[in-house]
Design an enzyme around this catalytic site. Structure first.
Site, PDB file in Angstrom:
ATOM      1  N   GLY A  46     -27.649   0.429 -17.726  1.00 44.30           N
ATOM      2  CA  GLY A  46     -27.135  -0.221 -16.518  1.00 44.30           C
ATOM      3  C   GLY A  46     -28.071   0.044 -15.349  1.00 44.30           C
ATOM      4  O   GLY A  46     -28.914   0.943 -15.403  1.00 44.30           O
ATOM      5  N   GLN A  51     -30.403   1.291  -6.667  1.00 47.97           N
ATOM      6  CA  GLN A  51     -31.425   2.140  -7.296  1.00 47.97           C
ATOM      7  C   GLN A  51     -32.836   1.586  -7.136  1.00 47.97           C
ATOM      8  O   GLN A  51     -33.810   2.321  -7.310  1.00 47.97           O
ATOM      9  CB  GLN A  51     -31.112   2.310  -8.789  1.00 47.97           C
ATOM     10  CG  GLN A  51     -29.853   3.116  -9.025  1.00 47.97           C
ATOM     11  CD  GLN A  51     -29.522   3.189 -10.498  1.00 47.97           C
ATOM     12  OE1 GLN A  51     -28.948   2.267 -11.045  1.00 47.97           O
ATOM     13  NE2 GLN A  51     -29.924   4.278 -11.153  1.00 47.97           N
ATOM     14  N   CYS A  91     -28.359   9.229 -15.513  1.00 47.66           N
ATOM     15  CA  CYS A  91     -28.652   8.226 -14.492  1.00 47.66           C
ATOM     16  C   CYS A  91     -30.162   8.091 -14.385  1.00 47.66           C
ATOM     17  O   CYS A  91     -30.877   9.094 -14.366  1.00 47.66           O
ATOM     18  CB  CYS A  91     -28.073   8.661 -13.151  1.00 47.66           C
ATOM     19  SG  CYS A  91     -28.369   7.475 -11.828  1.00 47.66           S
ATOM     20  N   LEU A  92     -30.638   6.861 -14.311  1.00 43.41           N
ATOM     21  CA  LEU A  92     -32.082   6.630 -14.190  1.00 43.41           C
ATOM     22  C   LEU A  92     -32.631   7.224 -12.898  1.00 43.41           C
ATOM     23  O   LEU A  92     -33.826   7.502 -12.809  1.00 43.41           O
ATOM     24  CB  LEU A  92     -32.380   5.127 -14.256  1.00 43.41           C
ATOM     25  CG  LEU A  92     -32.025   4.469 -15.598  1.00 43.41           C
ATOM     26  CD1 LEU A  92     -32.219   2.957 -15.519  1.00 43.41           C
ATOM     27  CD2 LEU A  92     -32.864   5.068 -16.722  1.00 43.41           C
ATOM     28  N   HIS A 133     -19.734   3.824 -12.912  1.00 42.78           N
ATOM     29  CA  HIS A 133     -20.960   4.507 -12.481  1.00 42.78           C
ATOM     30  C   HIS A 133     -21.787   3.585 -11.562  1.00 42.78           C
ATOM     31  O   HIS A 133     -22.285   4.016 -10.513  1.00 42.78           O
ATOM     32  CB  HIS A 133     -21.747   4.906 -13.739  1.00 42.78           C
ATOM     33  CG  HIS A 133     -23.095   5.512 -13.517  1.00 42.78           C
ATOM     34  ND1 HIS A 133     -23.392   6.828 -13.845  1.00 42.78           N
ATOM     35  CD2 HIS A 133     -24.257   4.992 -13.032  1.00 42.78           C
ATOM     36  CE1 HIS A 133     -24.665   7.075 -13.555  1.00 42.78           C
ATOM     37  NE2 HIS A 133     -25.218   5.982 -13.065  1.00 42.78           N
ATOM     38  N   GLU A 134     -21.896   2.312 -11.953  1.00 43.43           N
ATOM     39  CA  GLU A 134     -22.714   1.376 -11.158  1.00 43.43           C
ATOM     40  C   GLU A 134     -22.045   1.019  -9.829  1.00 43.43           C
ATOM     41  O   GLU A 134     -22.720   0.906  -8.800  1.00 43.43           O
ATOM     42  CB  GLU A 134     -23.019   0.094 -11.952  1.00 43.43           C
ATOM     43  CG  GLU A 134     -23.679   0.282 -13.320  1.00 43.43           C
ATOM     44  CD  GLU A 134     -24.916   1.148 -13.316  1.00 43.43           C
ATOM     45  OE1 GLU A 134     -25.507   1.372 -12.244  1.00 43.43           O
ATOM     46  OE2 GLU A 134     -25.298   1.635 -14.395  1.00 43.43           O
ATOM     47  N   HIS A 137     -22.757   3.585  -7.358  1.00 40.31           N
ATOM     48  CA  HIS A 137     -24.081   3.433  -6.728  1.00 40.31           C
ATOM     49  C   HIS A 137     -23.995   2.491  -5.529  1.00 40.31           C
ATOM     50  O   HIS A 137     -24.561   2.755  -4.471  1.00 40.31           O
ATOM     51  CB  HIS A 137     -25.105   2.860  -7.709  1.00 40.31           C
ATOM     52  CG  HIS A 137     -25.761   3.869  -8.609  1.00 40.31           C
ATOM     53  ND1 HIS A 137     -26.453   4.964  -8.142  1.00 40.31           N
ATOM     54  CD2 HIS A 137     -25.861   3.930  -9.962  1.00 40.31           C
ATOM     55  CE1 HIS A 137     -26.944   5.646  -9.166  1.00 40.31           C
ATOM     56  NE2 HIS A 137     -26.593   5.041 -10.297  1.00 40.31           N
TER      57      HIS A 137
HETATM   58  O1  GNR Z   1     -28.705   4.468 -18.715  1.00 45.57           O
HETATM   59  C1  GNR Z   1     -27.658   4.969 -18.304  1.00 45.57           C
HETATM   60  N1  GNR Z   1     -26.840   5.620 -19.180  1.00 45.57           N
HETATM   61  C2  GNR Z   1     -25.569   6.059 -18.850  1.00 45.57           C
HETATM   62  C3  GNR Z   1     -24.944   6.919 -19.742  1.00 45.57           C
HETATM   63  C4  GNR Z   1     -23.679   7.388 -19.489  1.00 45.57           C
HETATM   64  C5  GNR Z   1     -23.030   6.988 -18.346  1.00 45.57           C
HETATM   65  C6  GNR Z   1     -23.636   6.138 -17.439  1.00 45.57           C
HETATM   66  C7  GNR Z   1     -24.901   5.667 -17.699  1.00 45.57           C
HETATM   67  S1  GNR Z   1     -25.659   4.572 -16.580  1.00 45.57           S
HETATM   68  C8  GNR Z   1     -27.347   4.920 -16.863  1.00 45.57           C
HETATM   69  C9  GNR Z   1     -28.227   3.954 -16.097  1.00 45.57           C
HETATM   70  C10 GNR Z   1     -28.042   4.169 -14.619  1.00 45.57           C
HETATM   71  O2  GNR Z   1     -28.479   5.097 -13.985  1.00 45.57           O
HETATM   72  N2  GNR Z   1     -27.302   3.299 -13.989  1.00 45.57           N
HETATM   73  O3  GNR Z   1     -27.039   3.458 -12.675  1.00 45.57           O
HETATM   74 NI    NI Z   2     -27.127   5.571 -12.290  1.00 45.90          NI
END
Ligand code: GNR
Ligand code: NI
Length: 167
Positions: A46, A51, A91-92, A133-134, A137
């Protein structure tokens, strides 16, 4: 298409609040294509526009192994949540860190597609985790913010060390 640079925690720009998209035009389509490429390149499941330092309410998600299930959410809003689950999140913007976070188990999300058409989606499991999660952000929140102060301090130190070693 081009992959975009991803902001790294604790960059203060990760704490900006995204504003709603109002123009569903070619510029939006290009941005979404570049966000998808950035996510696939990373690789991640995601990506929120925040980001890549674009503070508009845009999310891409693809949980497939073969880039076959790209989902785009514009101006997403969670309208129902139910139950709870714990998932190790990454998270990236916080590379190399994985910690459990509590999330709703099932959600109903309302959003617009690339053409400005509204839709409603029921999600559970990992998809529900990802959407939450997104959306965090877009609201200027990173999963690290849910962890203890001690963990936050350790994660900041670890990422600063990573940066120094790759400089
Ligand atoms: O790649 C991602 N893997 C992930 C794994 C578990 C819970 C949430 C995520 S999101 C993350 C990519 C990212 O940072 N999205 O904002
Ligand atoms: Ni993230």
């Amino acid at each position: 298409m081009s992959a975009l640079p991803i902001l790294r925690y604790p960059d203060p720009r990760l704490y900006k609040k995204a504003v709603p998209v109002t123009e569903f035009d070619g510029g939006l389509r290009t941005l979404v294509e570049n966000m998808a490429e950035t996510m696939y390149d990373a690789p991640g499941v995601g990506l929120a526009a925040t980001q890549v330092d674009v503070h508009r309410q845009i999310i891409v998600i693809d949980l497939s192994r073969d880039k076959s299930d790209l989902r785009v959410f514009i101006n997403p809003e969670i309208i129902e949540r139910e139950g709870q689950q714990f998932c190790d999140e990454g998270c990236l913007s916080v590379p190399g860190i994985y910690e459990p976070v509590e999330r709703a188990e099932r959600i109903k999300v309302r959003a617009f597609d690339l053409n400005g058409k509204p839709f409603v989606l029921d999600a559970d499991g990992l998809l529900a985790v990802c959407i939450q999660h997104e959306i965090d952000h877009l609201q200027g929140k990173v999963f690290v913010d849910y962890l203890s102060r001690l963990k936050q301090t350790r994660i900041k130190a670890k990422l600063q060390k990573q940066l120094r070693e790759t400089a």
